[in-house]
Design an enzyme around this catalytic site. Structure first.
Site, mmCIF file in Angstrom:
data_model
loop_
_atom_site.group_PDB
_atom_site.id
_atom_site.type_symbol
_atom_site.label_atom_id
_atom_site.label_comp_id
_atom_site.label_asym_id
_atom_site.label_seq_id
_atom_site.Cartn_x
_atom_site.Cartn_y
_atom_site.Cartn_z
ATOM 1 N N ASP A 13 0.721 -1.363 0.132
ATOM 2 C CA ASP A 13 0.112 0.001 -0.048
ATOM 3 C C ASP A 13 0.604 1.196 -0.105
ATOM 4 O OD1 ASP A 13 -2.396 -1.642 0.552
ATOM 5 O OD2 ASP A 13 -1.710 -2.337 2.661
ATOM 6 N N HIS A 41 -4.129 -1.477 -6.983
ATOM 7 C CA HIS A 41 -3.408 -0.057 -7.294
ATOM 8 C C HIS A 41 -4.587 0.808 -7.663
ATOM 9 C CE1 HIS A 41 0.216 -1.893 -7.259
ATOM 10 N NE2 HIS A 41 0.312 -2.802 -8.357
#
Length: 432
Positions: A13, A41
């Site tokens: 992340d 994403h």
């Protein structure tokens, strides 16, 4: 032009998608080499948000090729859904933009059922899996009993393998106190249809990429998750089921190590983690909640709130070592605006001693407490800034200190969510 690997330098992340999206303009091909749709994403271009779980971020760039390598595990339902959504948005106008490895393993319904049943059976020892069947699919790959994309293209072969593997899955689920409700003929029909949907994209990726290199094309390898979640080098067993480090970039697509020229690690200006496992700099107070709120720290795939904390220089230095990082891109520097002071963990305190390197045993890491270095914060907004010299002096000092502690150069800083809200000090594709 060189070939560049982008990997997460923390627990995932980190904002890899945005950096890959930014760098794609300098590459001809973007390659995904590991993981599955447990990674998400989030890209913001012109104010429009796009979330991708399988297809590489570069697909939003016309004329760029995107490759899903053999190291990725593919849920064909998710792949087809992403293809359809991208086409509806006007992206992926040319089917030749997307290339999928025939040897990539396929996530089947029983993999998801086993994933969920195991997690439930673990009780308080849960790892924090997304329940998407990633781990069980990699297990079947290693056990030499998995299905691959090529199997979906031959219905007779698919039917035979589904029958064999479903029987084994039912046995395992029974041991876990769960059942597999499965209409095998309907499943074979559905997955054969999915096979037909992806057949036009499927090929021998190793040959395809080798030819691209022979033609002088440049490659951008896009990693998923992060270094500290690597199955070998992460905080095992609180890890993912694949190798997330840079060394796997070429293994996961069928090239050799000499194909890589530059390795870029992505790190937030602070840190986050999802799921269980040791996390020495975690903040369980108002500061942690503030980071979560300002940074929008909720999983792109699961929506789960992420654990938040200050930057851990020991973990970052570890990532530099195991990936052989050439440089670091720091994301979400803007999130730290407004804090009176910002902290960096420069050591761990354990049994009266101060450690300057991260221990290899996660149970030892769990017992460590961070030793912080405090730096003065800044109040200036960063989103509109585009050069290094534009940054407030205190923000520059923070970045330089991280650079000193990590031992490699910070070559870029993200100062906002949009693709354009980035300061690139050194372009990996132009570095020598």
């Amino acid at each position: 032009m060189p070939n560049v690997v982008v990997v997460g330098a923390q627990w995932g992340d980190e904002g890899k998608g945005k950096i890959v999206d930014l760098l794609t303009q300098y590459a001809d091909v973007v390659v995904r080499f590991q993981g599955g749709n447990n990674a998400g994403h989030t890209l913001v271009v012109g104010g429009e948000k796009t979330v991708l779980h399988l297809i590489p971020s570069g697909i939003l760039h016309p004329g760029k090729s995107c490759v899903i390598g053999n190291g990725v595990v593919i849920d064909p339902e998710v792949l087809v859904l992403e293809i359809d959504r991208l086409k509806a948005k006007g992206a992926l106008k040319d089917d030749g933009q997307l290339v999928v490895s025939l040897d990539a393993h396929v996530i089947m319904p029983w993999h998801k059922a086993i994933d969920v049943a195991r997690e439930q059976a673990m009780g308080e020892g849960k790892i924090g899996t997304t329940g998407r069947g990633i781990g069980p699919t990699y297990e079947d790959k290693v056990a030499r009993r998995g299905l691959r994309i090529r199997d979906l293209l031959d219905e007779a072969r698919l039917a035979r393998k589904v029958k064999e593997r479903a029987a084994l899955a039912r046995e395992e689920l029974a041991r876990l106190g769960a059942k597999l409700e499965l209409d095998e003929p309907a499943l074979v029909k559905r997955y054969a249809e999915l096979g037909r949907r992806v057949a036009g994209y499927a090929t021998d990726v190793s040959i395809w990429l080798h030819r691209a290199l022979q033609q002088g094309k440049s490659l951008l390898f896009e990693g998923a998750q992060g270094t500290m979640l690597d199955v070998d080098h992460g905080t095992y067993p609180f890890v993912t089921s694949s190798n997330t480090v840079a060394g796997n970039a070429v293994v996961g697509c069928g090239l050799g190590p000499t194909a890589v020229d530059y390795v870029l690690g992505i790190s937030k200006a602070y840190s986050t983690r999802v799921g269980g496992g040791p996390y020495p700099t975690e903040l369980k107070d108002e500061t942690g909640e503030r980071l979560r709120k300002i940074g929008g720290e909720y999983g792109a795939t699961t929506g789960r709130p992420r654990r938040t904390g200050w930057l851990d220089a020991l973990a970052l230095r570890y990532a530099v070592r195991v990936n052989g990082l050439s440089g670091i891109a720091m994301t979400k520097l803007d999130v730290l605006t407004g804090f009176d002071t910002v902290k960096i963990a420069v050591g761990y305190r354990l049994d009266g001693k101060v450690l300057d390197e991260m221990p290899s045993d996660p149970e030892v890491i769990e017992r460590c407490t961070p030793v912080y270095e405090e730096l003065p914060g800044w109040t200036e907004k960063l989103e509109h800034l585009r050069t290094w010299d534009d940054l407030p002096p205190r923000a520059r000092a923070y970045v330089k200190r991280v650079e000193e502690l990590a031992g490699v150069k910070v070559v870029g800083c993200s100062v906002g969510a949009d693709r354009g809200e980035t300061i690139l000090v050194e372009n990996p594709f132009l570095a020598r």
